[in-house]
Write a protein that holds these residues in place. Sequence first.
Motif, mmCIF file in Angstrom:
data_model
loop_
_atom_site.group_PDB
_atom_site.id
_atom_site.type_symbol
_atom_site.label_atom_id
_atom_site.label_comp_id
_atom_site.label_asym_id
_atom_site.label_seq_id
_atom_site.Cartn_x
_atom_site.Cartn_y
_atom_site.Cartn_z
ATOM 1 N N GLY A 93 16.185 -7.056 5.329
ATOM 2 C CA GLY A 93 14.938 -7.441 4.682
ATOM 3 C C GLY A 93 13.886 -6.357 4.818
ATOM 4 O O GLY A 93 13.920 -5.531 5.739
ATOM 5 N N ARG A 94 12.939 -6.388 3.918
ATOM 6 C CA ARG A 94 11.854 -5.414 3.937
ATOM 7 C C ARG A 94 10.851 -5.789 5.032
ATOM 8 O O ARG A 94 10.418 -6.945 5.137
ATOM 9 N N ARG A 95 10.485 -4.808 5.854
ATOM 10 C CA ARG A 95 9.494 -5.052 6.910
ATOM 11 C C ARG A 95 8.080 -5.033 6.349
ATOM 12 O O ARG A 95 7.779 -4.294 5.413
ATOM 13 N N ASP A 99 11.811 2.135 9.789
ATOM 14 C CA ASP A 99 10.384 2.045 9.490
ATOM 15 C C ASP A 99 10.092 1.059 8.369
ATOM 16 O O ASP A 99 9.004 0.470 8.324
ATOM 17 N N ASN A 100 11.073 0.858 7.479
ATOM 18 C CA ASN A 100 10.823 0.031 6.292
ATOM 19 C C ASN A 100 11.624 -1.263 6.240
ATOM 20 O O ASN A 100 11.281 -2.151 5.447
ATOM 21 N N SER A 139 8.015 -5.584 18.185
ATOM 22 C CA SER A 139 7.646 -6.798 17.470
ATOM 23 C C SER A 139 7.818 -6.528 15.981
ATOM 24 O O SER A 139 7.442 -5.464 15.488
ATOM 25 N N LEU A 140 8.423 -7.469 15.283
ATOM 26 C CA LEU A 140 8.619 -7.325 13.844
ATOM 27 C C LEU A 140 8.696 -8.703 13.207
ATOM 28 O O LEU A 140 9.036 -9.697 13.853
ATOM 29 N N LEU A 141 8.373 -8.743 11.921
ATOM 30 C CA LEU A 141 8.406 -9.979 11.157
ATOM 31 C C LEU A 141 9.630 -9.964 10.252
ATOM 32 O O LEU A 141 9.752 -9.118 9.373
ATOM 33 N N GLY A 190 17.239 1.759 14.900
ATOM 34 C CA GLY A 190 17.252 1.281 16.265
ATOM 35 C C GLY A 190 17.860 -0.110 16.301
ATOM 36 O O GLY A 190 18.074 -0.733 15.267
ATOM 37 N N GLY A 191 18.136 -0.605 17.497
ATOM 38 C CA GLY A 191 18.758 -1.922 17.538
ATOM 39 C C GLY A 191 18.866 -2.505 18.926
ATOM 40 O O GLY A 191 18.861 -1.781 19.932
#
Length: 284
Positions: free
Chosen positions: A236-238, A222-223, A193-195, A127-128
């Motif tokens: 980067g890894r989520r 997802d990752n 929301s994501l880090l 997604g984006g």
Amino acid sequence: MKFIVDYAILRTALQLCAGVVEKKASSAVPSLMNVRLWAEGERLTLSATDLDVTAVCTIPAIIATGGGCTVEAAALLDIAKSAPDALTIVLNDANMRLTVTTGRASYTLPCMPIDSSPTLPDMGESGGLEFSASEFLPMLRTVAYAIPFENSKGMSLCGAYVKVQKTVVDVCATGGYQLALMSLPGRFGQELSLLLPAKLVRSSEKLSVSADATTVRLGWTDNHAAVTLGPVSIIGRREDVRYPNYNAMVPDDQSDVSFLAKTETLRATLGRVSPFTREQTSAV
């Protein structure tokens, strides 16, 4: 593999990759110090990873023979920095040696097969959302100073938290002792929301806006999460984290604490008192 590439373009791409690779050799995965080169068509793709953050950059090149290998990123970057002209790079598959010629100088570097490098994250069906690069990238760079270098009080806060709502996107970073928050109003089709990992955020400081790259894409699976500008992607890894309510840390009414000061005077004043500050006594 044989190709010719402009030294300035190669240097810029290598500087991005060198910021991601491991600085010390690992007995488990020695190729983590290497940059992956893949020549095909009229493009050279460079990629590097430390298994947490991956940088991928595609640049133009004159490809005589396609192919690929991995070579020490720092060594190739040193050559590109001192190159007076375009570089001709040839891979000898028989003894796995990479010959780099520029001007009157010639270098031979040991390399490894391309399948020795770790598998790169696949962001194909991610997604984006797209943002203006001149607005979104400064937000990441502004909050980066507040990202802790280590987890604080057992909380996984080592990154920039991006929260997209229908009318605003917030970018926040905090380690418990300081907080940086920037907001960008707009109209967005989805909420999330994501880090973003700290190393991804700091690597994004090397991304530069150009006439051909004015839109930055924030992608995710997802990752993994990725920031893409033109031909450059930083992945980067989520992490699944419960981020603190940063709005509760910002005073509702700030009208009685605002003041104006000359930048140099304020910087000098803070510099004189900073030796007496202690993070342990100033938690938010």
